[in-house]
Design an enzyme around this catalytic site. Structure first.
Site, PDB file in Angstrom:
ATOM      1  N   HIS A 128     -12.544  15.700   2.019  1.00 52.57           N
ATOM      2  CA  HIS A 128     -12.539  16.394   0.734  1.00 52.57           C
ATOM      3  C   HIS A 128     -11.223  17.119   0.484  1.00 52.57           C
ATOM      4  O   HIS A 128     -10.722  17.838   1.343  1.00 52.57           O
ATOM      5  CB  HIS A 128     -13.645  17.466   0.650  1.00 52.57           C
ATOM      6  CG  HIS A 128     -14.900  17.132   1.368  1.00 52.57           C
ATOM      7  ND1 HIS A 128     -15.860  16.315   0.843  1.00 52.57           N
ATOM      8  CD2 HIS A 128     -15.363  17.510   2.584  1.00 52.57           C
ATOM      9  CE1 HIS A 128     -16.867  16.199   1.699  1.00 52.57           C
ATOM     10  NE2 HIS A 128     -16.583  16.910   2.767  1.00 52.57           N
ATOM     11  N   GLY A 169      21.562 -22.050 -28.334  1.00 49.31           N
ATOM     12  CA  GLY A 169      20.434 -22.950 -28.178  1.00 49.31           C
ATOM     13  C   GLY A 169      20.116 -23.280 -26.738  1.00 49.31           C
ATOM     14  O   GLY A 169      20.897 -23.024 -25.816  1.00 49.31           O
ATOM     15  N   ASN A 192     -11.728  15.627  12.706  1.00 47.32           N
ATOM     16  CA  ASN A 192     -12.334  15.988  11.422  1.00 47.32           C
ATOM     17  C   ASN A 192     -11.423  16.982  10.708  1.00 47.32           C
ATOM     18  O   ASN A 192     -11.086  18.037  11.255  1.00 47.32           O
ATOM     19  CB  ASN A 192     -13.712  16.607  11.635  1.00 47.32           C
ATOM     20  CG  ASN A 192     -14.452  16.803  10.324  1.00 47.32           C
ATOM     21  OD1 ASN A 192     -15.199  15.940   9.876  1.00 47.32           O
ATOM     22  ND2 ASN A 192     -14.258  17.954   9.706  1.00 47.32           N
ATOM     23  N   LEU A 245      15.970 -20.340 -17.569  1.00 46.68           N
ATOM     24  CA  LEU A 245      16.688 -19.752 -18.699  1.00 46.68           C
ATOM     25  C   LEU A 245      16.204 -18.325 -18.921  1.00 46.68           C
ATOM     26  O   LEU A 245      15.032 -18.097 -19.223  1.00 46.68           O
ATOM     27  CB  LEU A 245      16.476 -20.595 -19.957  1.00 46.68           C
ATOM     28  CG  LEU A 245      16.811 -22.095 -19.821  1.00 46.68           C
ATOM     29  CD1 LEU A 245      16.658 -22.793 -21.161  1.00 46.68           C
ATOM     30  CD2 LEU A 245      18.213 -22.297 -19.256  1.00 46.68           C
TER      31      LEU A 245
END
Length: 453
Positions: free
Chosen positions: A348, A82, A362, A10
């Site tokens: 970095h 309901g 690198n 529901l």
């Protein structure tokens, strides 16, 4: 023969208390719409099919509920009359003739398959209705489950309960299993002779008993039955989901130094002996292999980190990032759709986007792969054991060969052959005494401005 089962979910509520422009079942828990968590739970309980009862945002809810391997059909509940009325919105699905009908709610994302399986077992053992309940230290406001001689005789709402009945701590969750062969007959008998004129699913208890049927109840943890109606409850649900999943991972061999600060996604995979430092966030699609290290304050989504690789601190991996064994992506680095080869280092202040970095290479601090020209994305390829000097810009599409060197501060716009040295910057010049002259000129301008003031 295995019993067939239809799950009726529901999800047609108006979600007014959520104060949102979208249905509450679309709000995410662990990076996934809560309705998808519910579908996964019922799928794990061995259901054959799902009938999704929708209202607001029907198409979006149906799309969010779709997960692989689960057949789902949507049924629109036009009027909100309901829970009994909502279940009957899926009348056509129920009429197909299943052994078991499971009724659950799209806003209960913490539910697991265990109580659902227990409810189904109750049907297999002869019950016509099995209600799922939970014990609560604070039962006020919940309907109470009244049991006698092992059978559920009534669900008593708080306002209708006697003083003695209010002391009962076993509460109604709203979840229920129904004998599929009798479901339509039972559901059609629910009336709406009540103050609100609504059809209540809980009336099935008395209806089934009045017809000589057996009604029982099974228990579930209270937290798993928690519904979500507002943002505060959403936060509680998120917190518990995270706590539960973190514990599962740690018991499976993952180290989390400060687990309460680690946030996982619904599909996060972390291997044994991986180390997760504090304040790490995993978005959808993150896979961390055994022995990897994720340092503090990193954010990872849609990425793969291989065995022995490290990320962070303050690292960001976006979708398509793939770190090979032993690769390093360090502090204040971002990788998007980039493959970092075995043992390569991006340590970095670097952006690697739409790129391949070969094994052993690198990448110096401040390196940027310039992958976007305002319209199209292009690829940068860096070979094995290459060295990219700090503060370099690699303008894609461009290839840096194996073993090549790029001097610091270079702007590289053309391919660099293997083992070559590339310099893409202006030659340094020294002009004696020029700094002194510039300084004196600046001071004179400043003095003139003060004199005019």
């Amino acid at each position: 023969m295995e019993r067939t089962c239809l799950a009726v979910i529901l999800a047609a509520g108006d979600s007014t208390r959520m104060k949102s422009s979208k249905s509450k079942v679309l709000h995410p828990v662990a990076g996934r719409p809560m309705i998808a968590h519910v579908v996964e739970a019922v799928a794990s309980a061995g259901i054959s099919s799902v009938a999704l009862v929708v209202g607001r945002d029907a198409e979006e809810v149906a799309k969010a509920a779709s997960i692989d391997g689960v057949g789902i059909e949507s049924y629109l509940q036009k009027d909100r009359l309901g829970t009994g009325h909502a279940v009957l919105a899926a009348r056509d699905a129920i009429a197909k003739g299943y052994d078991d009908i499971l009724v659950t709610y799209g806003d209960v994302p913490l539910q697991t398959d265990a109580p659902l399986k227990a409810a189904r077992q109750g049907l297999a053992d002869g019950s016509d209705i099995v209600v799922i309940g939970f014990h609560s230290d604070r039962p006020t406001g919940y309907g109470r489950l009244l049991v006698k001689d092992g059978e559920l005789i009534a669900i008593r709402e708080e306002k209708d309960a006697t003083d003695a009945e209010r002391t009962v701590t076993w509460c109604n969750s709203g979840l229920m299993a129904i004998n599929g062969r009798k479901a339509l007959d039972l559901l059609s008998r629910i009336g709406n002779s009540n103050a609100k004129g609504e059809f209540y699913l809980t009336d099935l208890v008395e209806i089934a008993r009045s017809l000589g049927g057996r009604v029982t109840a099974v228990d579930a943890p209270e937290i798993e039955m928690t519904g979500c109606n507002n943002r505060a409850e959403l936060a509680v649900i998120e917190r518990f989901w995270q706590e539960r999943r973190r514990r599962e991972m740690m018991l499976a061999g993952v180290t989390m130094i400060a687990p309460e600060t680690v946030f996982l996604s619904y599909d996060t995979i972390i291997g044994q002996d991986a180390l997760i430092e504090p304040n790490v966030v995993f978005g959808p699609g993150a896979v961390i292999d055994s022995g990897a290290v994720i340092h503090a304050f990193s954010h990872i989504e849609g990425a793969h980190v291989s065995e022995g690789a490290t990320v962070g601190p303050f690292g960001r991996l976006r979708p398509g990032a793939d770190l090979a064994n032993g690769a390093k992506v360090g502090n204040f680095c971002e990788v998007k759709n980039g493959r970092i080869g075995e043992g390569a280092k991006v340590n970095h202040l670097t952006y690697i986007g739409d790129a391949v970095v070969g094994a052993g290479s690198n990448i110096g601090a401040g390196t940027i792969t310039c992958n976007y020209d305002g319209v199209n994305k292009s690829e940068t390829v860096i070979g094995e054991n290459a060295f990219i000097g700090s503060n370099s810009s690699l303008v894609a599409p461009v290839t840096i060969g194996d073993g090549a060197y790029v001097g610091s501060g270079s702007v590289i716009t053309a391919d660099v052959p293997a083992d070559a040295l590339a310099l893409g910057r202006a030659r340094q010049e020294i002009k004696p005494e020029r700094a002194k002259l510039l300084r004196e000129r600046a001071l004179a301008i400043k003095a003139a401005k003060r004199a005019k003031a």
